[in-house]
Design a protein around this motif. Structure first.
Motif, PDB file in Angstrom:
ATOM      1  N   MET A  51      28.010  29.005 -37.384  1.00 40.09           N
ATOM      2  CA  MET A  51      28.241  28.890 -35.943  1.00 40.09           C
ATOM      3  C   MET A  51      27.907  27.504 -35.403  1.00 40.09           C
ATOM      4  SD  MET A  51      29.484  31.739 -34.866  1.00 40.09           S
ATOM      5  CE  MET A  51      29.200  31.628 -33.105  1.00 40.09           C
ATOM      6  N   ASN A  52      26.922  26.834 -35.996  1.00 42.39           N
ATOM      7  CA  ASN A  52      26.498  25.536 -35.477  1.00 42.39           C
ATOM      8  C   ASN A  52      27.168  24.360 -36.180  1.00 42.39           C
ATOM      9  OD1 ASN A  52      24.665  26.915 -33.809  1.00 42.39           O
ATOM     10  ND2 ASN A  52      23.086  26.881 -35.408  1.00 42.39           N
ATOM     11  N   MET A  53      27.968  24.614 -37.185  1.00 40.70           N
ATOM     12  CA  MET A  53      28.537  23.529 -37.981  1.00 40.70           C
ATOM     13  C   MET A  53      29.453  22.638 -37.159  1.00 40.70           C
ATOM     14  SD  MET A  53      30.395  23.740 -41.702  1.00 40.70           S
ATOM     15  CE  MET A  53      28.895  24.433 -42.406  1.00 40.70           C
ATOM     16  N   SER A  54      30.278  23.225 -36.307  1.00 39.86           N
ATOM     17  CA  SER A  54      31.202  22.407 -35.509  1.00 39.86           C
ATOM     18  C   SER A  54      30.441  21.507 -34.538  1.00 39.86           C
ATOM     19  CB  SER A  54      32.174  23.307 -34.748  1.00 39.86           C
ATOM     20  OG  SER A  54      31.465  24.183 -33.874  1.00 39.86           O
ATOM     21  N   LEU A  55      29.342  22.012 -33.947  1.00 38.70           N
ATOM     22  CA  LEU A  55      28.558  21.191 -33.030  1.00 38.70           C
ATOM     23  C   LEU A  55      27.944  19.995 -33.746  1.00 38.70           C
ATOM     24  CD1 LEU A  55      26.660  23.942 -30.977  1.00 38.70           C
ATOM     25  CD2 LEU A  55      28.641  22.603 -30.249  1.00 38.70           C
ATOM     26  N   ASP A  58      30.663  17.434 -34.782  1.00 39.07           N
ATOM     27  CA  ASP A  58      31.112  16.624 -33.647  1.00 39.07           C
ATOM     28  C   ASP A  58      30.070  15.573 -33.268  1.00 39.07           C
ATOM     29  OD1 ASP A  58      33.399  18.127 -33.581  1.00 39.07           O
ATOM     30  OD2 ASP A  58      32.721  19.448 -31.955  1.00 39.07           O
ATOM     31  N   ALA A  59      28.786  15.933 -33.371  1.00 38.86           N
ATOM     32  CA  ALA A  59      27.735  14.964 -33.048  1.00 38.86           C
ATOM     33  C   ALA A  59      27.733  13.805 -34.036  1.00 38.86           C
ATOM     34  CB  ALA A  59      26.372  15.666 -33.044  1.00 38.86           C
ATOM     35  N   PHE A  60      27.919  14.096 -35.316  1.00 37.11           N
ATOM     36  CA  PHE A  60      27.996  13.024 -36.315  1.00 37.11           C
ATOM     37  C   PHE A  60      29.211  12.124 -36.062  1.00 37.11           C
ATOM     38  CE2 PHE A  60      25.372  15.685 -39.413  1.00 37.11           C
ATOM     39  CZ  PHE A  60      24.270  14.850 -39.316  1.00 37.11           C
ATOM     40  N   GLU A  61      30.322  12.722 -35.717  1.00 35.78           N
ATOM     41  CA  GLU A  61      31.529  11.942 -35.505  1.00 35.78           C
ATOM     42  C   GLU A  61      31.439  11.090 -34.249  1.00 35.78           C
ATOM     43  OE1 GLU A  61      34.673  14.750 -35.544  1.00 35.78           O
ATOM     44  OE2 GLU A  61      34.633  15.057 -37.740  1.00 35.78           O
ATOM     45  N   LEU A  72      24.865  18.062 -43.093  1.00 31.15           N
ATOM     46  CA  LEU A  72      25.499  18.961 -42.139  1.00 31.15           C
ATOM     47  C   LEU A  72      24.742  20.286 -42.050  1.00 31.15           C
ATOM     48  CD1 LEU A  72      27.969  19.127 -40.253  1.00 31.15           C
ATOM     49  CD2 LEU A  72      29.222  20.165 -42.147  1.00 31.15           C
ATOM     50  N   ILE A  73      24.365  20.825 -43.195  1.00 31.48           N
ATOM     51  CA  ILE A  73      23.620  22.091 -43.196  1.00 31.48           C
ATOM     52  C   ILE A  73      22.243  21.918 -42.567  1.00 31.48           C
ATOM     53  CG2 ILE A  73      22.571  23.822 -44.691  1.00 31.48           C
ATOM     54  CD1 ILE A  73      24.900  23.467 -46.596  1.00 31.48           C
ATOM     55  N   ALA A  74      21.573  20.811 -42.894  1.00 32.83           N
ATOM     56  CA  ALA A  74      20.257  20.563 -42.304  1.00 32.83           C
ATOM     57  C   ALA A  74      20.350  20.417 -40.789  1.00 32.83           C
ATOM     58  CB  ALA A  74      19.639  19.318 -42.930  1.00 32.83           C
ATOM     59  N   GLY A  75      21.433  19.781 -40.325  1.00 38.73           N
ATOM     60  CA  GLY A  75      21.614  19.627 -38.888  1.00 38.73           C
ATOM     61  C   GLY A  75      21.861  20.945 -38.181  1.00 38.73           C
ATOM     62  N   THR A  76      22.580  21.858 -38.841  1.00 40.60           N
ATOM     63  CA  THR A  76      22.840  23.161 -38.218  1.00 40.60           C
ATOM     64  C   THR A  76      21.567  23.983 -38.076  1.00 40.60           C
ATOM     65  OG1 THR A  76      23.364  24.129 -40.385  1.00 40.60           O
ATOM     66  CG2 THR A  76      25.190  23.243 -39.107  1.00 40.60           C
ATOM     67  N   LEU A  77      20.587  23.762 -38.944  1.00 40.00           N
ATOM     68  CA  LEU A  77      19.355  24.538 -38.907  1.00 40.00           C
ATOM     69  C   LEU A  77      18.285  23.910 -38.024  1.00 40.00           C
ATOM     70  CD1 LEU A  77      19.071  25.576 -42.659  1.00 40.00           C
ATOM     71  CD2 LEU A  77      20.053  26.870 -40.757  1.00 40.00           C
ATOM     72  N   ASP A  78      18.542  22.702 -37.517  1.00 40.09           N
ATOM     73  CA  ASP A  78      17.574  22.036 -36.645  1.00 40.09           C
ATOM     74  C   ASP A  78      18.235  21.482 -35.386  1.00 40.09           C
ATOM     75  OD1 ASP A  78      15.221  22.374 -38.215  1.00 40.09           O
ATOM     76  OD2 ASP A  78      15.947  20.840 -39.598  1.00 40.09           O
ATOM     77  N   ALA A  79      19.361  22.069 -34.970  1.00 38.89           N
ATOM     78  CA  ALA A  79      20.048  21.598 -33.769  1.00 38.89           C
ATOM     79  C   ALA A  79      19.177  21.826 -32.538  1.00 38.89           C
ATOM     80  CB  ALA A  79      21.384  22.323 -33.611  1.00 38.89           C
ATOM     81  N   GLU A  80      19.310  20.910 -31.572  1.00 34.37           N
ATOM     82  CA  GLU A  80      18.479  20.996 -30.372  1.00 34.37           C
ATOM     83  C   GLU A  80      18.902  22.164 -29.481  1.00 34.37           C
ATOM     84  OE1 GLU A  80      17.103  18.200 -26.575  1.00 34.37           O
ATOM     85  OE2 GLU A  80      18.392  17.401 -28.173  1.00 34.37           O
TER      86      GLU A  80
END
Length: 313
Positions: A51-55, A58-61, A72-80
């Motif tokens: 669910m958080n992968m697209s967010l 987009d932030a990386f891009e 990408l996976i680490a970012g999905t598990l620690d998104a603000e």
């Protein structure tokens, strides 16, 4: 040492085999719960990543940053502000809001939980008393059984989200604000299971038992106190466990249309306004823990009452 902890010997044990130890009964009951909980947590983490992968992508891009799948996976598990927070994020947020501030601070979940719990407690008392009185009246007056019972059932067909603003506005127009309107909404929800359960419990004695009371020339009040009420105790506590949880839900829902500044409902509303999903989930966890504690208190009261009435432990 209990009998379940003893080795299996004698006729049930194979010849020449060493004694086998039985696992305690509580451990056998706990293992399936832990397995299901572990499976749910794994599913939760997978859902959070998807669910958080697209967010996160987009932030990386937007930042024109190169990333790998692991990033990408680490970012999905620690998104603000994730769409679906990971379990460890919710636990961290919950611990911070509970232990990171004084209990009387408006930022503390303990403070907001107490505000909601006070309305829950008052509404639960009002709803329980109303439900028991209605049940006694329905059992003793046949006209009420035919006329009032359908209205009691129909009262729960109206969504509480539609009823709560009406009750809040009407009571506010006559000067009633604060704890009482929220308590009345909780009572509106919780009286129903108590009334239905007590009607079933008060009518549970066998006809032969009621006939025996008549042969002793017992008055209706004596039949009520000596036969009907003792027989209805199991039904009462089963209803109270349901009533106390929906009373908590009623208190939370009552805080939404009022724009309350305190309470679990206020935390949910503020989190939805500002997109703070971690705050929303932490408040939901607080509500779930409160509901579990309240049901546990009712269960303890049920055991104490059963022992007081002479039941074997």
């Amino acid at each position: 040492m209990t009998s379940s902890d003893l080795p299996v010997t004698g006729a049930n044990a194979p010849a020449g085999a060493p004694p086998r130890w039985r696992s305690p009964s509580w451990l056998a009951d706990l293992v399936p719960v832990l397995v299901i909980l572990a499976v749910l947590i794994v599913i939760w983490y997978v859902a959070a990543v998807l669910m958080n992968m697209s967010l996160v992508r987009d932030a990386f891009e937007r930042e024109e940053t190169t990333y790998t799948l692991a990033d990408l996976i680490a970012g999905t598990l620690d998104a603000e502000r994730p769409l679906v927070p990971a379990p460890h994020q919710i636990v961290t947020q919950f611990v911070d809001l509970v232990f990171g501030y004084p209990p009387d601070s408006p930022r503390s979940l303990l403070y907001h939980s107490w505000v909601t719990l006070s309305a829950t407690f008052v509404g639960f008392l009002i709803g329980t008393a109303l439900g028991i009185l209605l049940a006694v009246a329905i059992v003793h007056v046949r006209v009420l059984d035919k006329s009032l019972m359908p209205w009691i059932i129909c009262s729960q067909m109206v969504p509480i989200l539609a009823v709560a603003p009406i009750i809040i506005v009407v009571l506010g127009s006559i000067g009633l604000r604060g704890l009482l309107p929220k308590s009345l909404i909780s009572a509106y929800l919780c009286f129903f299971p108590v009334a239905i359960g007590m009607v079933k419990g008060l009518t549970s004695p066998d006809p032969i038992q009621r006939d025996l009371m008549r042969t002793w020339s017992a008055t209706p009040s004596q039949v009520l106190w000596k036969l009907r009420l003792p027989a209805s105790v199991p039904f009462l506590f089963a209803s109270l466990k349901v009533a106390v949880t929906i009373s908590l839900i009623g208190a939370i829902v009552a805080e939404l249309p009022t724009g309350a500044q305190a309470g679990i409902g206020a935390r949910l509303l503020a989190g939805s306004y500002y997109g703070q999903t971690l705050q929303i989930w932490a408040a939901l966890f607080a509500a779930a823990i409160l509901a579990a504690v309240l049901v546990g208190i009712i269960s303890l009261a049920e055991r104490w009452t059963a022992r007081w009435m002479g039941a074997k432990p």
